[in-house]
Write a protein that holds these residues in place. Sequence first.
Motif, PDB file in Angstrom:
ATOM      1  N   CYS A 210       0.841  -1.189   0.000  1.00 35.57           N
ATOM      2  CA  CYS A 210       0.000   0.000   0.000  1.00 35.57           C
ATOM      3  C   CYS A 210       0.880   1.244   0.000  1.00 35.57           C
ATOM      4  CB  CYS A 210      -0.969   0.007   1.176  1.00 35.57           C
ATOM      5  SG  CYS A 210      -0.224  -0.262   2.786  1.00 35.57           S
ATOM      6  N   ALA A 211       0.349   2.316  -0.550  1.00 36.33           N
ATOM      7  CA  ALA A 211       1.098   3.561  -0.695  1.00 36.33           C
ATOM      8  C   ALA A 211       0.193   4.728  -0.369  1.00 36.33           C
ATOM      9  CB  ALA A 211       1.643   3.688  -2.117  1.00 36.33           C
ATOM     10  N   ASP A 212       0.789   5.799   0.178  1.00 36.05           N
ATOM     11  CA  ASP A 212      -0.023   6.927   0.606  1.00 36.05           C
ATOM     12  C   ASP A 212       0.453   8.236  -0.004  1.00 36.05           C
ATOM     13  OD1 ASP A 212       2.177   7.784   2.117  1.00 36.05           O
ATOM     14  OD2 ASP A 212       1.490   6.783   3.918  1.00 36.05           O
ATOM     15  N   ALA A 213      -0.193   9.318   0.407  1.00 39.24           N
ATOM     16  CA  ALA A 213       0.059  10.622  -0.186  1.00 39.24           C
ATOM     17  C   ALA A 213       1.428  11.185   0.170  1.00 39.24           C
ATOM     18  CB  ALA A 213      -1.035  11.597   0.241  1.00 39.24           C
ATOM     19  N   SER A 214       2.090  10.636   1.186  1.00 42.88           N
ATOM     20  CA  SER A 214       3.417  11.116   1.563  1.00 42.88           C
ATOM     21  C   SER A 214       4.530  10.438   0.768  1.00 42.88           C
ATOM     22  CB  SER A 214       3.649  10.893   3.063  1.00 42.88           C
ATOM     23  OG  SER A 214       3.763   9.505   3.349  1.00 42.88           O
ATOM     24  N   GLY A 215       4.181   9.488  -0.101  1.00 39.54           N
ATOM     25  CA  GLY A 215       5.184   8.742  -0.849  1.00 39.54           C
ATOM     26  C   GLY A 215       5.684   7.513  -0.130  1.00 39.54           C
ATOM     27  N   THR A 216       5.043   7.136   0.974  1.00 41.76           N
ATOM     28  CA  THR A 216       5.467   5.998   1.778  1.00 41.76           C
ATOM     29  C   THR A 216       4.869   4.698   1.253  1.00 41.76           C
ATOM     30  OG1 THR A 216       5.659   7.366   3.761  1.00 41.76           O
ATOM     31  CG2 THR A 216       5.456   5.000   4.102  1.00 41.76           C
ATOM     32  N   ARG A 289      10.149  -0.671   9.043  1.00 35.93           N
ATOM     33  CA  ARG A 289       8.770  -1.033   8.788  1.00 35.93           C
ATOM     34  C   ARG A 289       8.180  -0.348   7.564  1.00 35.93           C
ATOM     35  NH1 ARG A 289       5.396  -2.210  14.157  1.00 35.93           N
ATOM     36  NH2 ARG A 289       6.920  -3.481  15.242  1.00 35.93           N
ATOM     37  N   TYR A 290       8.797   0.705   7.099  1.00 35.86           N
ATOM     38  CA  TYR A 290       8.249   1.391   5.946  1.00 35.86           C
ATOM     39  C   TYR A 290       9.362   2.121   5.223  1.00 35.86           C
ATOM     40  CZ  TYR A 290       8.455   5.201   9.305  1.00 35.86           C
ATOM     41  OH  TYR A 290       8.877   6.099  10.242  1.00 35.86           O
ATOM     42  N   ALA A 291       9.068   2.582   4.015  1.00 30.56           N
ATOM     43  CA  ALA A 291      10.052   3.312   3.223  1.00 30.56           C
ATOM     44  C   ALA A 291       9.363   4.468   2.530  1.00 30.56           C
ATOM     45  CB  ALA A 291      10.688   2.393   2.186  1.00 30.56           C
ATOM     46  N   ALA A 292       9.977   5.636   2.533  1.00 33.06           N
ATOM     47  CA  ALA A 292       9.443   6.808   1.843  1.00 33.06           C
ATOM     48  C   ALA A 292      10.494   7.301   0.867  1.00 33.06           C
ATOM     49  CB  ALA A 292       9.064   7.900   2.844  1.00 33.06           C
ATOM     50  N   PHE A 293      10.495   6.720  -0.339  1.00 32.41           N
ATOM     51  CA  PHE A 293      11.475   7.088  -1.346  1.00 32.41           C
ATOM     52  C   PHE A 293      10.897   8.023  -2.400  1.00 32.41           C
ATOM     53  CE2 PHE A 293      13.813   3.587   0.465  1.00 32.41           C
ATOM     54  CZ  PHE A 293      15.125   3.998   0.343  1.00 32.41           C
ATOM     55  N   HIS A 294       9.583   8.090  -2.542  1.00 31.29           N
ATOM     56  CA  HIS A 294       8.975   9.040  -3.455  1.00 31.29           C
ATOM     57  C   HIS A 294       8.783  10.375  -2.737  1.00 31.29           C
ATOM     58  CE1 HIS A 294       8.153   6.447  -6.872  1.00 31.29           C
ATOM     59  NE2 HIS A 294       7.739   5.509  -6.040  1.00 31.29           N
ATOM     60  N   SER A 295       8.932  11.458  -3.473  1.00 31.82           N
ATOM     61  CA  SER A 295       8.815  12.781  -2.860  1.00 31.82           C
ATOM     62  C   SER A 295       7.381  13.280  -2.808  1.00 31.82           C
ATOM     63  CB  SER A 295       9.664  13.797  -3.643  1.00 31.82           C
ATOM     64  OG  SER A 295       9.206  13.907  -4.977  1.00 31.82           O
ATOM     65  N   GLY A 296       6.450  12.497  -3.312  1.00 31.88           N
ATOM     66  CA  GLY A 296       5.039  12.862  -3.276  1.00 31.88           C
ATOM     67  C   GLY A 296       4.169  11.639  -3.354  1.00 31.88           C
ATOM     68  N   SER A 312       6.576   0.890  -8.305  1.00 37.55           N
ATOM     69  CA  SER A 312       5.840   2.053  -7.837  1.00 37.55           C
ATOM     70  C   SER A 312       6.229   3.256  -8.671  1.00 37.55           C
ATOM     71  CB  SER A 312       6.121   2.320  -6.349  1.00 37.55           C
ATOM     72  OG  SER A 312       7.493   2.638  -6.140  1.00 37.55           O
ATOM     73  N   CYS A 313       5.280   4.169  -8.856  1.00 35.67           N
ATOM     74  CA  CYS A 313       5.565   5.408  -9.579  1.00 35.67           C
ATOM     75  C   CYS A 313       4.813   6.548  -8.923  1.00 35.67           C
ATOM     76  CB  CYS A 313       5.201   5.294 -11.058  1.00 35.67           C
ATOM     77  SG  CYS A 313       3.438   5.170 -11.400  1.00 35.67           S
ATOM     78  N   SER A 314       5.306   7.752  -9.147  1.00 35.84           N
ATOM     79  CA  SER A 314       4.704   8.949  -8.564  1.00 35.84           C
ATOM     80  C   SER A 314       4.605  10.022  -9.633  1.00 35.84           C
ATOM     81  CB  SER A 314       5.542   9.457  -7.388  1.00 35.84           C
ATOM     82  OG  SER A 314       5.079  10.729  -6.955  1.00 35.84           O
ATOM     83  N   ALA A 315       3.417  10.608  -9.764  1.00 34.10           N
ATOM     84  CA  ALA A 315       3.246  11.721 -10.698  1.00 34.10           C
ATOM     85  C   ALA A 315       3.925  12.977 -10.172  1.00 34.10           C
ATOM     86  CB  ALA A 315       1.758  11.982 -10.920  1.00 34.10           C
ATOM     87  N   HIS A 316       4.207  12.999  -8.878  1.00 32.61           N
ATOM     88  CA  HIS A 316       4.821  14.179  -8.276  1.00 32.61           C
ATOM     89  C   HIS A 316       6.282  14.315  -8.664  1.00 32.61           C
ATOM     90  CE1 HIS A 316       6.588  16.677  -5.039  1.00 32.61           C
ATOM     91  NE2 HIS A 316       5.420  17.273  -5.056  1.00 32.61           N
ATOM     92  N   ASP A 317       7.045  13.216  -8.590  1.00 34.91           N
ATOM     93  CA  ASP A 317       8.477  13.288  -8.917  1.00 34.91           C
ATOM     94  C   ASP A 317       8.825  12.615 -10.246  1.00 34.91           C
ATOM     95  OD1 ASP A 317       8.334  10.578  -8.336  1.00 34.91           O
ATOM     96  OD2 ASP A 317       9.255  10.777  -6.364  1.00 34.91           O
ATOM     97  N   GLY A 318       7.847  11.983 -10.896  1.00 34.58           N
ATOM     98  CA  GLY A 318       8.092  11.354 -12.185  1.00 34.58           C
ATOM     99  C   GLY A 318       8.970  10.126 -12.119  1.00 34.58           C
ATOM    100  N   ALA A 319       9.148   9.542 -10.933  1.00 34.36           N
ATOM    101  CA  ALA A 319      10.054   8.411 -10.756  1.00 34.36           C
ATOM    102  C   ALA A 319       9.301   7.089 -10.858  1.00 34.36           C
ATOM    103  CB  ALA A 319      10.751   8.496  -9.400  1.00 34.36           C
ATOM    104  N   LEU A 320       9.925   6.122 -11.521  1.00 32.48           N
ATOM    105  CA  LEU A 320       9.460   4.737 -11.558  1.00 32.48           C
ATOM    106  C   LEU A 320      10.500   3.895 -10.836  1.00 32.48           C
ATOM    107  CD1 LEU A 320       7.782   2.306 -12.534  1.00 32.48           C
ATOM    108  CD2 LEU A 320       8.991   2.459 -14.721  1.00 32.48           C
TER     109      LEU A 320
END
Length: 334
Positions: A210-216, A289-296, A312-320
């Motif tokens: 699962c992933a949340d709005a903080s990038g975790t 217990r968790y990882a927050a590697f995405h910036s958004g 995992s990918c994030s529209a905030h940082d454009g990272a895959l």
Amino acid sequence: VLAAHPTEALAASAGSDRTLRLWGLRQKQMVAIRALPAPAAALAFSAGGELAAALHGGGVLLLEARRLSELPVDLMAGLPAGAWRTSRALGFSPDGAVLAVGTDAGSIELFVAGGGWERLGSCQAHRAPVASLDWAEGGAQLQSNSTDHELLFWDARSCTQLAAAATQSVRWATANCHVAWAVKGALGRHARAEQLLATCRAHGGGTLACADASGTLRLLAFPALSPTAAERRHAPCPRAPKPAAARTQARSPAHSSLQARRTQARSRTRAQLAAPGSAATRSPSRCGRYAAFHSGGVSGLCWSSGDEWLLSCSAHDGALLQWRHVDHEAADAP
């Protein structure tokens, strides 16, 4: 947005640059690319190898998965003008026979996969755009979430709504709906439902990402019925190391004792996610217990076939990001 091939080490991604890219997960490189007429809002692979891409502005593009060549099919043919707006939820039935398309009009359109792609019917009850959907293992039922966090159930053969009590014994093939009974432990970790952006169950059935709005990113035991008990079983890789100055700060004996207990608890976790080339990959020690590697906020989450990797990918940082799924018990075996 992301989708993984059900049987091969391939994944597809699409973003606001109006391109669709196919990635080889073993080579860790792009193997195909094609331009899209509009940005894609959702992707889905079928068991037979077709790739469906829902486009912003309406319409679904159907492609051959390996070459990304377009199939001569128009799902909009025969529908009234303006019948669809943007579609953001796609899903093939487990046997690949039916494609479900969740639309921003609040309906779920069902099509026969293959041949002429005839329209089977429409499931209509949501008052907000359909955000995600899951098929039952037998392909006879659907469950769906809307953007206003409504959970509804459907008979896929008659396109009629089902009562929740009628689906108590149904086994779901996926867990993409993050407002659902089997993932309520993941939802319970957040003050607002909007903070949980994506859930995805491993094909083996016992792990929920699962992933949340903080990038975790988090790994929970599935079904995730409790927000406290679930996370004790699985854990992703740790955060980036702190600067040397922060590590050398004086700590009180009580703080050191608490840290020691936390370290012992973490050593009992059974699985981790390790980003290739990260410190967690190089070190055999247990992770956090968790990882927050995405910036958004995370906009896409999927498991590869065989559950060897999580993407995992994030529209905030454009990272895959491609994460390696490591079972500690197997890794520790001689």
